[in-house]
Design a protein around this motif. Sequence first.
Motif, short mmCIF file in Angstrom:
data_model
loop_
_atom_site.label_atom_id
_atom_site.label_comp_id
_atom_site.label_asym_id
_atom_site.label_seq_id
_atom_site.Cartn_x
_atom_site.Cartn_y
_atom_site.Cartn_z
N HIS A 251 51.28 14.37 32.38
CA HIS A 251 50.96 13.05 31.83
C HIS A 251 49.55 12.97 31.25
CE1 HIS A 251 54.65 10.94 33.08
NE2 HIS A 251 54.64 11.74 34.13
N GLY B 104 49.23 9.75 28.94
CA GLY B 104 50.35 10.30 28.20
C GLY B 104 49.94 11.56 27.45
N LYS C 194 55.01 10.47 29.70
CA LYS C 194 54.69 9.12 29.21
C LYS C 194 53.30 8.67 29.66
CE LYS C 194 59.43 7.37 28.80
NZ LYS C 194 59.53 7.31 27.34
#
Length: 168
Positions: free
Chosen positions: A60, A80, A95
């Motif tokens: 991430h 992200g 994400k």
Amino acid sequence: MRTATIALGAAFLTALAACQPGDAANTVEVDLAGGPRVVAASDIEAGRYIVATSGCNDCHTPMYARTGGAQPPEAEWLKGSPEPHTGPWGTSYGKNLRLTAAANSEDEWVELLSTGSSLPPMPWPSVRNMSDYDKRAIYRYIKSMKGDRGQPAPDPLPAGAAPVAPTD
Ligand code: HEC
């Protein structure tokens, strides 16, 4: 000489006995009614520890895994990543969890982490098995992060579509 050695041995054993796990001074009282949890100076610190040790940054946060955690600075964590994860499912991207946390209440976050299911390689089975305490700690840590929350990660691509390589 022999006497001195024995005296030293006795002192060592006494010191060892004082450090037994059952010793009250070395025991942290934890309420395990809601499941096991990381204990730290605060919930935010516990969340930071979980994020730093549970791999969340690897997918991430761009660059994190490739630089051994040296980059980027903590202010950029969990915004992200454009690094593609390609397999039979197509291509997925880690994400932006800063945006996810901002869009959900703490209870909704716990629900998401408890029931979540999406494209690999997101390790949902592991995350779903975290205790609610630890899920809340992650949320509180993310919400405590200051500054710009960043942009959404790229949308996933269907199988067969070629991902654009990240430029960073
Ligand atoms: C091996 C890579 C990987 C690791 C490690 C990982 N994730 Fe993910 N995660 C992903 C990917 C990829 C997606 C997006 C999947 C998709 O697009 O369907 C995702 C999606 C999510 C989502 C859904 C976000 C949303 O807005 O729908 C949450 C929440 C999440 N991850 C939390 C975590 C947490 C918390 C950790 C650490 C404990 C973690 N992830 C570790 C790869 C990873």
